[in-house]
Write a protein that holds these residues in place. Structure first.
Motif, PDB file in Angstrom:
ATOM      1  N   GLN A   1       1.014  -1.285  -0.140  1.00 37.01           N
ATOM      2  CA  GLN A   1       0.020   0.211   0.202  1.00 37.01           C
ATOM      3  C   GLN A   1       0.860   1.165   0.008  1.00 37.01           C
ATOM      4  OE1 GLN A   1      -2.860  -1.724   3.218  1.00 37.01           O
ATOM      5  NE2 GLN A   1      -3.785   0.207   2.266  1.00 37.01           N
TER       6      GLN A   1
ATOM      7  N   CYS B   1      -3.172   0.323  -3.882  1.00 37.08           N
ATOM      8  CA  CYS B   1      -2.975  -0.873  -3.357  1.00 37.08           C
ATOM      9  C   CYS B   1      -2.565  -1.886  -4.324  1.00 37.08           C
ATOM     10  CB  CYS B   1      -4.193  -1.378  -2.809  1.00 37.08           C
ATOM     11  SG  CYS B   1      -4.394  -3.396  -2.423  1.00 37.08           S
TER      12      CYS B   1
ATOM     13  N   TRP C   1     -11.146  -3.056   0.106  1.00 36.97           N
ATOM     14  CA  TRP C   1     -10.912  -1.724   1.148  1.00 36.97           C
ATOM     15  C   TRP C   1     -11.553  -1.813   2.393  1.00 36.97           C
ATOM     16  CZ3 TRP C   1      -6.936   1.255   0.010  1.00 36.97           C
ATOM     17  CH2 TRP C   1      -6.351   1.380  -1.188  1.00 36.97           C
TER      18      TRP C   1
ATOM     19  N   CYS D   1      -5.987  -2.258   2.749  1.00 33.34           N
ATOM     20  CA  CYS D   1      -6.436  -3.052   1.508  1.00 33.34           C
ATOM     21  C   CYS D   1      -5.818  -4.488   1.785  1.00 33.34           C
ATOM     22  CB  CYS D   1      -5.522  -2.440   0.242  1.00 33.34           C
ATOM     23  SG  CYS D   1      -5.586  -3.359  -1.292  1.00 33.34           S
TER      24      CYS D   1
ATOM     25  N   GLY E   1      -2.653  -5.545   3.502  1.00 30.88           N
ATOM     26  CA  GLY E   1      -1.451  -4.661   3.630  1.00 30.88           C
ATOM     27  C   GLY E   1      -1.393  -4.045   4.842  1.00 30.88           C
TER      28      GLY E   1
ATOM     29  N   THR F   1      -2.755   2.421   5.112  1.00 29.19           N
ATOM     30  CA  THR F   1      -2.134   3.827   4.780  1.00 29.19           C
ATOM     31  C   THR F   1      -3.084   4.811   5.830  1.00 29.19           C
ATOM     32  OG1 THR F   1      -2.103   3.708   2.401  1.00 29.19           O
ATOM     33  CG2 THR F   1      -2.669   5.969   3.361  1.00 29.19           C
TER      34      THR F   1
END
Lengths: 115, 115
Positions: free
Chosen positions: B6, B23, B34, B91, B107, B110
């Protein structure tokens, strides 16, 4: 709608001891999957273990095992020989049996491990 | 083994600005999900894509849009940012086709901060 409930916001265990985290869920579906994810302080979501509802045998991954009681809609996680690195937030999650289904998470249980 | 990537890992934006999160799924994985995790909350499903088509939609604001590209990477576009959009955005990817296990791997997330 499906729901997942973790009734223990926090748990504590002594290093090398065993701890059990509880999870219950509600669904009218017969085909589904259950998961435990671990979220350490890094906030990464790490898969711990997965259970298919159609399997009667409880899943096991090294020191991690589950007690899956389908009739009671209960899915607890047992951590044996707890290690300092096991300290994390643990999320129980449900996924419908149809492919590509979203994960529905419980509120999480914060596990601390005492040396 | 390759994991979900990510970018960026951290993002700071002002209110009313726009943000784009990217992603890159695990190689061969065909489904992207997501999730949004607010402070002290469990992850909430936003949207998913299978073979570049939207497959499911959760509680995603109309200000957000997403897509999956021909190389299977996905982008989440967020416009008119609000303070409440500050969260960790995950993600996840899975292999759904060809009888894949369809287990979601996450992931690193973020972290979006809206000032």
């Amino acid at each position: 709608a499906q729901t997942v409930t973790q009734s223990q916001p926090e748990m504590s265990v002594q290093e090398a001891e065993t701890v059990t985290l509880s999870c219950t869920y509600d669904t009218s579906e017969s085909d589904y999957y259950l998961f435990w994810y671990k979220q350490p302080p890094s906030r990464q979501m790490i898969l711990v273990i997965r259970q298919e509802a159609y399997k009667q045998q409880n899943a096991t991954e090294n020191r991690f095992s589950v007690n899956f009681q389908k009739a009671a809609k209960s899915f607890s996680l047992k951590i044996s020989d707890s290690q300092l690195g096991d300290a994390a937030m643990y999320f129980c999650a449900y996924r419908s049996g149809n492919q590509g289904g979203k994960l529905i998470f419980g509120q999480g249980t914060e596990l601390s491990v005492k040396p | 083994a390759a994991g979900v990537i990510q970018s960026p890992r951290h993002l700071i934006k002002e209110k009313r600005e726009t943000a784009t999160l990217k992603c890159y799924p695990i190689p061969r994985h065909d489904t992207v999900y997501w999730y949004q995790q607010g402070p002290g909350q469990d992850p909430q499903f936003l949207i998913s894509f299978y073979e570049k088509m939207q497959s499911d939609k959760g509680s995603i604001p109309d200000r957000f849009s997403a897509q999956q590209f021909s190389d299977y990477h996905s982008e989440l576009n967020m416009s008119s940012l609000e303070l409440g959009d500050s969260a960790l955005y995950f993600c996840a990817s899975s292999l759904r086709g060809q009888g894949g296990p369809d287990t979601q791997y996450f992931g690193p997330g973020t972290r979006l901060t809206v000032l």
